[in-house]
Write an enzyme that holds these catalytic residues in place. Structure first.
Site, PDB file in Angstrom:
ATOM      1  N   HIS A 134       0.838  -1.198   0.000  1.00  0.00           N
ATOM      2  CA  HIS A 134       0.000   0.000   0.000  1.00  0.00           C
ATOM      3  C   HIS A 134       0.867   1.239   0.000  1.00  0.00           C
ATOM      4  CE1 HIS A 134       0.722  -1.436   4.105  1.00  0.00           C
ATOM      5  NE2 HIS A 134       0.848  -0.165   4.432  1.00  0.00           N
ATOM      6  N   HIS A 174       0.904   5.124   1.481  1.00  0.00           N
ATOM      7  CA  HIS A 174       0.310   6.100   2.390  1.00  0.00           C
ATOM      8  C   HIS A 174       0.324   7.463   1.697  1.00  0.00           C
ATOM      9  CE1 HIS A 174       0.784   3.604   6.128  1.00  0.00           C
ATOM     10  NE2 HIS A 174       1.760   3.068   5.431  1.00  0.00           N
TER      11      HIS A 174
HETATM   12  P1  5GP Z   1       2.115  -0.173   7.234  1.00  0.00           P
HETATM   13  O1  5GP Z   1       2.634  -0.154   8.630  1.00  0.00           O
HETATM   14  O2  5GP Z   1       1.929  -1.609   6.832  1.00  0.00           O
HETATM   15  O3  5GP Z   1       2.887   0.638   6.255  1.00  0.00           O
HETATM   16  O4  5GP Z   1       0.714   0.529   7.288  1.00  0.00           O
HETATM   17  C1  5GP Z   1      -0.478  -0.107   7.582  1.00  0.00           C
HETATM   18  C2  5GP Z   1      -1.495   0.981   7.783  1.00  0.00           C
HETATM   19  O5  5GP Z   1      -2.755   0.391   7.793  1.00  0.00           O
HETATM   20  C3  5GP Z   1      -1.335   1.751   9.100  1.00  0.00           C
HETATM   21  O6  5GP Z   1      -1.202   3.132   8.830  1.00  0.00           O
HETATM   22  C4  5GP Z   1      -2.590   1.413   9.870  1.00  0.00           C
HETATM   23  O7  5GP Z   1      -3.071   2.508  10.607  1.00  0.00           O
HETATM   24  C5  5GP Z   1      -3.547   0.999   8.788  1.00  0.00           C
HETATM   25  N1  5GP Z   1      -4.520   0.003   9.161  1.00  0.00           N
HETATM   26  C6  5GP Z   1      -4.331  -1.106   9.928  1.00  0.00           C
HETATM   27  N2  5GP Z   1      -5.467  -1.823  10.017  1.00  0.00           N
HETATM   28  C7  5GP Z   1      -6.394  -1.158   9.278  1.00  0.00           C
HETATM   29  C8  5GP Z   1      -7.771  -1.424   8.992  1.00  0.00           C
HETATM   30  O8  5GP Z   1      -8.373  -2.395   9.428  1.00  0.00           O
HETATM   31  N3  5GP Z   1      -8.400  -0.527   8.189  1.00  0.00           N
HETATM   32  C9  5GP Z   1      -7.774   0.581   7.685  1.00  0.00           C
HETATM   33  N4  5GP Z   1      -8.482   1.394   6.928  1.00  0.00           N
HETATM   34  N5  5GP Z   1      -6.485   0.865   7.959  1.00  0.00           N
HETATM   35  C10 5GP Z   1      -5.800  -0.001   8.740  1.00  0.00           C
END
Ligand code: 5GP
Length: 139
Positions: A102, A104
Site C-alpha cells: 500500500h 500512504h
Molecule cells: P504499514 O505499517 O503496513 O505501512 O501501514 C499499515 C497501515 O494500515 C497503518 O497506517 C494502519 O493505521 C492501517 N490500518 C491497519 N489496520 C487497518 C484497517 O483495518 N483498516 C484501515 N483502513 N487501515 C488499517
C-alpha cells in the site's frame, strides 16, 4: 514470506471487512487509514495480492501509482495541505505492519509532526465525512 490472503487489506478488497472507501477501479482501491498519522491520511492499494514492491507485478505497480496520483491530488484539494507525503514500506524492518502492499498519502504542514504510526483509531464519523469529501474530489 508467502502472501497471506487473509490479511486485513485482502479482506477489505473482497468486501469481507469494512472501509471508508474514497476510490475504486478494476485494479486499485483507496480508503481512509483508520489510525491516521494526520487528518486526511489515505491508503492506496492494488487489488493484486502482493505483499510488497518485490512481488507486485509491473502492471500492478503502474496501476497503484496512477491511482496514487489521483488520490494525492484529491487529498491536497480537500485538506489544502502545502505538502503531500507518499510513503510505501516494504518489510517489517521498514515498519510495514499490514502485508498487502500500500501507499500512504499524508498531508504535511510546516512545523506539524506526524502522529505515531498505526497507534490510535480516529473518530469514525469524522473519518467517514472526510472520506466522502476526498471521494468527491477525485478526478
Ligand atoms: P504499514 O505499517 O503496513 O505501512 O501501514 C499499515 C497501515 O494500515 C497503518 O497506517 C494502519 O493505521 C492501517 N490500518 C491497519 N489496520 C487497518 C484497517 O483495518 N483498516 C484501515 N483502513 N487501515 C488499517
Amino acid at each position: 514470506m508467502a502472501y497471506d490472503p487473509n490479511n486485513i487489506f485482502a479482506k477489505i478488497i473482497r468486501g469481507e471487512a469494512p472501509c471508508f472507501k474514497v476510490y475504486e477501479d478494476d485494479h486499485t482501491l483507496a480508503f481512509m487509514d483508520i489510525m491516521p498519522q494526520v487528518e486526511g491520511h489515505t491508503l492506496v492499494i492494488p487489488k493484486e495480492g502482493a505483499e510488497s514492491i518485490f512481488d507486485l507485478s509491473p502492471d500492478g505497480a503502474a496501476a497503484m501509482i496512477k491511482t496514487t496520483k489521483k488520490i494525492a491530488a484529491a487529498v491536497q484539494e480537500v485538506t489544502k495541505a502545502p505538502g503531500i507525503l507518499l510513503a510505501q514500506l516494504n518489510g517489517a524492518a521498514a515498519g510495514q505492519t499490514v502485508f498487502h502492499i500500500h501507499v500512504h498519502v499524508m498531508p504535511r504542514y510546516h512545523g506539524i509532526d506526524l502522529k505515531i504510526h498505526a497507534a490510535a483509531k480516529a473518530d469514525f464519523e469524522k473519518l467517514k465525512a472526510l472520506g466522502a469529501k476526498i471521494a468527491a474530489a477525485v478526478k
